[in-house]
Design an enzyme around this catalytic site. Structure first.
Site, PDB file in Angstrom:
ATOM      1  CE  LYS B  80      17.523  41.611   7.451  1.00 15.40           C
ATOM      2  NZ  LYS B  80      17.702  42.995   7.041  1.00 15.40           N
ATOM      3  NE  ARG B 164      25.167  64.389  12.144  1.00 15.49           N
ATOM      4  CZ  ARG B 164      24.433  65.491  12.250  1.00 15.49           C
ATOM      5  NH1 ARG B 164      24.296  66.318  11.227  1.00 15.49           N
ATOM      6  NH2 ARG B 164      23.834  65.789  13.384  1.00 15.49           N
ATOM      7  N   GLY B 213      21.217  49.504  14.404  1.00 17.09           N
ATOM      8  CA  GLY B 213      21.654  49.993  15.696  1.00 17.09           C
ATOM      9  C   GLY B 213      20.638  50.822  16.449  1.00 17.09           C
ATOM     10  N   GLY B 234      15.788  46.349  14.134  1.00 18.30           N
ATOM     11  CA  GLY B 234      16.080  44.929  14.013  1.00 18.30           C
ATOM     12  C   GLY B 234      16.043  44.267  15.366  1.00 18.30           C
ATOM     13  CB  SER B 235      18.773  43.075  17.511  1.00 19.60           C
ATOM     14  OG  SER B 235      19.421  42.685  16.314  1.00 19.60           O
TER      15      SER B 235
END
Lengths: 220, 293
Positions: B80, B164, B213, B234-235
């Site tokens: 990143k 969405r 998320g 990610g996490s």
């Protein structure tokens, strides 16, 4: 001014080739759909008028006459082949003579030997392959290739973190080389391997070539 | 022989489709990710949950860390840089990373402009919350898009919202006559040429992953159903109690997202997922997804 976005993007392929499709003999072609660009292969085959089966589980192998192993990450595909219990039945089908074509990661999976210690390939084609043989992504490239037996001029080939053939056994025929002599396409019986991605361009000649081989093989 | 072309930039993203890209902060984690079947890793100094906890200014990772991770695995390595920080991007290109994420998870270096990504040989992925943002990034040269979600929360709600939104806008554009696209492009803030391309294709003109998320196999499969081409986690993996098992389970859930029996099987006994955050409890300045212009 906005940049002109060149889009040799395969999901346009179905649009571009509408009406041009030449009906191929009825061969049911499977595309290994665990990961990678299986949709691009599917669209190329459908543009040629061929029914396609996405292969994710061992049961999907039943009823297909030929198989394409697409581009993607070979370590991921090998891991998923083992997780779904598909490795053994898949190797058996290929050894029994099912026409099979591997592009890039698919070629890595077909190999008998790899330069690297991972992944564990299927070992069905008598070739040794080196992964990421040209370097990292900044070294990915496009080049025109002369492919033996393919009429209509050079084939514009896209190489992405591509593998190469390091060596090949006596039953393997090299079909194409880069200008420096590096072999990038080969055939052994009904098994075809290409280090590049015909599914990423709108040139359908290699897909047609594979279908012709598969239908000839079926008649034999 | 041509390198760094649009076809090879977009092409690598096409090879990642149907796969999981995992955030890693050490070579050991990178090996776990590769062993689990990740299609690529994102080399970081901290995962988003820790960036969120640490506060302050989040920057590009130490090149030493990135090189160690590149050394450890054979799959593509992404890294990143800050929004608009084209020198960080030049450094990452010089290191030889395979993809650069110009990411809102790091503290933006420019609050008006993103990087002009056409100038690079290395491809870029950028975050987007809606169709217009995605098309602005593609116009700047992004060869891959990811919906932003809200990174480091373990809460999939924002990823769902963004996916969405993009899909709904694509459907709307598909049903518009061409003469209405000009006004729509103006109103959305999207380049007309790319909006017309979206209408023709019925999808984004580049690969689109979901991010921000995703914490469980079911989260990953949900995002696949909503129309993404693959997922970033990610996490969600290395903040859970059993990273190798969870990583393998999420990889399988993405491949077999239409098969609930397999998702049920791989989800059994995975241990604790990462602790989650209700996004509604975050203060406006704590939201990462709003970064990007």
């Amino acid at each position: 001014m906005l940049p002109k976005v060149p889009t040799p993007i395969p999901w346009q392929l179905a649009l571009r080739t509408q009406g041009k499709a030449k009906l191929s003999p009825r061969v049911r072609v499977g595309v290994l759909a665990l990961q990678g660009d299986f949709l691009e292969h599917r669209q190329a085959l459908e543009a040629l008028g061929v029914p396609v089966v996405e292969v994710r589980l061992p049961s999907d192998l039943e009823g297909i006459d030929a198989l394409i192993l697409p581009g993607g990450e070979s370590t991921t595909m090998a891991r998923l082949l083992d997780a779904t219990g598909m490795r053994v039945p898949l190797v058996r089908r290929i050894q029994e003579g099912m026409p099979t074509w591997g592009t890039c990661a698919g070629m890595i999976l077909l190999a008998k030997r790899l330069r690297e210690d991972r992944p564990t390939p299927l070992g069905v084609m008598d070739i040794e392959v080196a992964r990421n043989a040209f370097g990292r992504q900044v070294d990915s490239f496009e080049a025109d290739l002369d492919i033996e037996g393919l009429s209509g001029g050079p084939f514009h080939a896209v190489f992405i973190r591509a593998p190469v053939l390091l060596s090949a056994g006596p039953g393997v025929h090299i079909l194409a080389r880069l200008p420096d002599g590096t072999p990038v396409a080969a055939r052994q019986g009904a098994i075809l391997a290409t280090a590049f991605h015909p599914e990423l361009t709108d040139d359908l000649r290699l897909h047609q070539w594979f279908l012709d081989m598969a239908s000839t093989h079926r008649k034999e | 022989m041509q390198k760094g072309t649009w076809a090879v930039k977009v092409g690598l993203a096409q090879m990642l489709k149907g796969g999981v890209i995992m955030d890693v902060v050490t070579p050991e984690q990178a090996k776990i990710a590769e062993e689990a079947g990740a299609v690529a890793v994102m080399a970081l100094e901290r995962v988003p949950a820790d960036i969120r906890a640490a506060g302050g200014v989040a920057r590009m990772a130490d090149p030493e860390r990135i090189l160690q991770i590149m050394e450890a695995v054979t799959i593509p390595v992404m890294a990143k840089c800050r929004i608009g920080h084209f020198v960080e991007a030049q450094v990452l290109e010089a290191l030889g990373v395979d993809y650069i994420d110009e990411s809102e998870v790091l503290t933006p270096a420019d609050e008006q402009n993103h990087i002009w990504k056409h100038d690079f040989k290395v491809p870029f992925v950028c975050g987007a919350r809606d169709l217009a943002e995605a098309l602005r990034r593609i116009a700047e040269g992004a060869a891959m898009i990811r919906t932003k979600g809200e990174a480091g929360t373990g809460n999939v709600v924002e990823a769902v919202r963004h996916m969405r939104a993009i899909q709904a806008q694509i459907r709307k554009v598909q049903n518009m006559p061409d003469e209405e696209l000009v006004g729509e492009a103006k109103q959305m803030g999207a380049p007309l040429e790319l909006l017309m391309e979206v209408k023709r294709l019925g999808r984004l003109p580049v690969v689109n992953f979901a991010a921000g998320g995703i914490a469980t196999p079911a989260d990953a499969a949900l995002m696949m159903w909503l129309g993404c081409d693959g997922v970033f986690v990610g996490s969600g993996i290395f903040k859970s109690s059993d990273p190798p098992r969870r990583a393998k389970a999420i990889v399988q859930a993405v491949t077999h997202y239409k098969n609930p029996e397999i998702i049920a099987q791989v989800s059994r006994g995975l241990g604790e997922p990462m602790p989650g955050i209700d996004v509604r409890t975050l203060k406006p300045e704590q939201l990462l997804a709003v970064r990007g212009w």
